[in-house]
Scaffold this active site. Structure first.
Site, mmCIF file in Angstrom:
data_model
loop_
_atom_site.group_PDB
_atom_site.id
_atom_site.type_symbol
_atom_site.label_atom_id
_atom_site.label_comp_id
_atom_site.label_asym_id
_atom_site.label_seq_id
_atom_site.Cartn_x
_atom_site.Cartn_y
_atom_site.Cartn_z
ATOM 1 N N CYS A 8 13.310 9.350 13.848
ATOM 2 C CA CYS A 8 12.673 9.734 15.106
ATOM 3 C C CYS A 8 13.264 11.062 15.572
ATOM 4 O O CYS A 8 14.499 11.190 15.686
ATOM 5 C CB CYS A 8 12.921 8.655 16.162
ATOM 6 N N HIS A 43 -7.400 2.692 9.462
ATOM 7 C CA HIS A 43 -6.120 2.323 8.844
ATOM 8 C C HIS A 43 -5.093 3.441 8.922
ATOM 9 O O HIS A 43 -4.122 3.466 8.154
ATOM 10 C CB HIS A 43 -6.348 1.899 7.381
ATOM 11 N N TYR A 57 4.167 5.897 -0.320
ATOM 12 C CA TYR A 57 3.205 6.627 0.516
ATOM 13 C C TYR A 57 3.326 8.134 0.318
ATOM 14 O O TYR A 57 2.346 8.867 0.412
ATOM 15 C CB TYR A 57 3.350 6.196 1.990
ATOM 16 N N CYS A 72 15.449 10.317 19.099
ATOM 17 C CA CYS A 72 16.717 9.561 19.088
ATOM 18 C C CYS A 72 17.496 9.797 17.797
ATOM 19 O O CYS A 72 18.668 9.440 17.702
ATOM 20 C CB CYS A 72 16.442 8.069 19.258
ATOM 21 N N ARG A 120 1.302 8.884 -2.693
ATOM 22 C CA ARG A 120 -0.134 8.868 -2.392
ATOM 23 C C ARG A 120 -0.515 10.100 -1.581
ATOM 24 O O ARG A 120 -1.597 10.672 -1.756
ATOM 25 C CB ARG A 120 -0.494 7.583 -1.646
HETATM 26 N N1 APR Z 1 -18.708 5.314 -5.766
HETATM 27 C C1 APR Z 1 -19.039 4.238 -4.993
HETATM 28 N N2 APR Z 1 -18.307 3.088 -4.963
HETATM 29 C C2 APR Z 1 -17.216 3.035 -5.749
HETATM 30 C C3 APR Z 1 -16.829 4.117 -6.593
HETATM 31 C C4 APR Z 1 -17.628 5.295 -6.590
HETATM 32 N N3 APR Z 1 -17.342 6.342 -7.350
HETATM 33 N N4 APR Z 1 -15.696 3.742 -7.282
HETATM 34 C C5 APR Z 1 -15.389 2.489 -6.849
HETATM 35 N N5 APR Z 1 -16.301 2.065 -5.944
HETATM 36 C C6 APR Z 1 -16.311 0.815 -5.183
HETATM 37 C C7 APR Z 1 -15.753 -0.395 -5.921
HETATM 38 O O1 APR Z 1 -16.752 -1.057 -6.663
HETATM 39 C C8 APR Z 1 -15.248 -1.243 -4.771
HETATM 40 O O2 APR Z 1 -16.272 -2.053 -4.259
HETATM 41 O O3 APR Z 1 -15.435 1.011 -4.102
HETATM 42 C C9 APR Z 1 -14.879 -0.219 -3.699
HETATM 43 C C10 APR Z 1 -13.383 -0.032 -3.474
HETATM 44 O O4 APR Z 1 -12.891 -1.237 -2.988
HETATM 45 P P1 APR Z 1 -11.324 -1.422 -2.724
HETATM 46 O O5 APR Z 1 -10.570 -0.906 -3.857
HETATM 47 O O6 APR Z 1 -11.152 -2.838 -2.327
HETATM 48 O O7 APR Z 1 -11.038 -0.447 -1.498
HETATM 49 P P2 APR Z 1 -11.441 -0.609 0.044
HETATM 50 O O8 APR Z 1 -12.632 -1.465 0.213
HETATM 51 O O9 APR Z 1 -11.469 0.724 0.628
HETATM 52 O O10 APR Z 1 -10.135 -1.409 0.583
HETATM 53 C C11 APR Z 1 -10.061 -1.697 1.933
HETATM 54 O O11 APR Z 1 -7.840 -2.560 1.666
HETATM 55 O O12 APR Z 1 -5.958 -2.296 0.498
HETATM 56 C C12 APR Z 1 -6.491 -2.143 1.720
HETATM 57 O O13 APR Z 1 -5.905 -0.615 3.424
HETATM 58 C C13 APR Z 1 -6.462 -0.691 2.159
HETATM 59 O O14 APR Z 1 -8.210 0.572 3.262
HETATM 60 C C14 APR Z 1 -7.942 -0.314 2.223
HETATM 61 C C15 APR Z 1 -8.622 -1.645 2.406
#
Ligand code: APR
Length: 295
Positions: A189, A132, A78, A192, A81
């Site tokens: 924390c 999230h 994290y 504590c 990220r």
């Molecule tokens: N513009 C529009 N759409 C896009 C682009 C872009 N430039 N690039 C990728 N995408 C689309 C992909 O086609 C896909 O459908 O964005 C989507 C991303 O999907 P995921 O990677 O599954 O991400 P997300 O839907 O945000 O995931 C939901 O899953 O892993 C957990 O907590 C995490 O918040 C996250 C949740």
């Protein structure tokens, strides 16, 4: 027939005109935001090409059990990220959504993103529900300043291993061994001084933050909904994806913006809009009748 929009997104003119008509008549609008919204800012998605869950195991990084098993690895994931998100910039879509919020009191954005980019685009806090959590909740400790996206399995992180690779860091190589950190390097924390702090994000198997759930429910139950924008999400994670159905049940029409035609939410209807392409290019064009309208 397509028409070049101001942001060079090629959009179907008929679709765009009918969407604009509906948007101009709308007063209560939801948006469900996903990782694709921040893709143009250089941040990886999860399930797309080079998505995080294609190169990293979500169950050894994004579950309470993973944190119990190896808190240092989870913190390093994290932290890397967070560093990537810190060095990224909000894109035109983040700004357009923030502007829509300032112009339309009945607009609520439900973000699955933890990258802080909507907040940095000055999206009004009251109209941004962080489903999230966020990467920016807890302090970052120097020991956690890790190369971005460098995640190596635990067995590689021995003091010898780290010393051995010290001058060979290549931050884009996911097999780069991470700086050796111990549990003492992890944030505790402030009161504590004992309990380990955890990253401020929602993990698989956990429920969403109560206050956020309440805010969203209150908005959804308050009245009819005219429109839900589904932007850059594969809509595979619940309860976030369920909000599309709930909005429909409240009368909302659905507008999907996604790079990938396969990622249309389940149960699509004829009256839905689907705009294929980069959210950063398309969203500003979609929202222009409101965001560019004179006060
Ligand atoms: N513009 C529009 N759409 C896009 C682009 C872009 N430039 N690039 C990728 N995408 C689309 C992909 O086609 C896909 O459908 O964005 C989507 C991303 O999907 P995921 O990677 O599954 O991400 P997300 O839907 O945000 O995931 C939901 O899953 O892993 C957990 O907590 C995490 O918040 C996250 C949740």
């Amino acid at each position: 027939m397509t028409s070049p929009s101001s942001t060079d997104a090629e959009l179907d003119e008929e679709q765009l005109a009918s969407f604009h008509d509906h948007l101009k008549k709308s007063t209560r609008v939801l948006a469900l935001l996903g990782a694709g919204l921040s893709a143009a800012s250089g941040l990886p998605t999860f399930r797309g090409v080079e998505g995080l869950w294609r190169t990293h195991d979500p169950f050894s990084l994004a579950t309470p059990e993973a944190f119990d098993a190896d808190p240092a690895l989870v913190w390093q994931f994290y932290s890397s990220r967070r560093q990537m998100a810190s060095s990224a910039q909000p894109n035109a879509a983040h700004y357009a959504l923030a502007r829509l919020a300032t112009k339309m009191p009945g607009f609520q954005a439900l973000s699955q993103n933890v990258d802080g980019l909507s907040e940095r685009a000055n999206h009004p806090q009251k109209q941004l529900q962080l489903l999230h959590g966020t990467l920016f909740e807890n302090p970052i400790l120097p020991a956690l300043a890790v190369p971005t996206l460098g995640i190596a399995p635990a067995q590689h992180r021995t003091s010898e291993g780290a010393a051995e690779h010290e001058n060979e860091l290549d931050i884009s190589d996911i097999n780069v061994p991470l700086p050796f950190i111990t549990i003492d390097d992890l944030p505790r924390c402030p009161k504590c001084k004992q309990r380990l702090l955890r990253p401020g994000v929602v993990w698989f198997g956990e429920s969403l933050p109560g206050p956020v759930l309440d805010e969203v429910e209150t908005f959804i139950d308050a009245d009819k909904i005219d429109l839900i924008l589904v932007i850059g999400t594969s809509a595979r994670v619940t309860p976030a994806a369920d909000y599309i159905k709930q909005a429909r049940e409240r009368g909302a029409r659905v507008c999907v913006v996604n790079l990938n035609t396969d990622d249309r939410p389940v149960g699509r209807r004829n009256k839905d809009w689907f705009f294929q392409g980069d959210a950063a290019a398309i969203v500003p064009a979609l929202l222009m009748p409101i965001t560019e309208a004179c006060p």
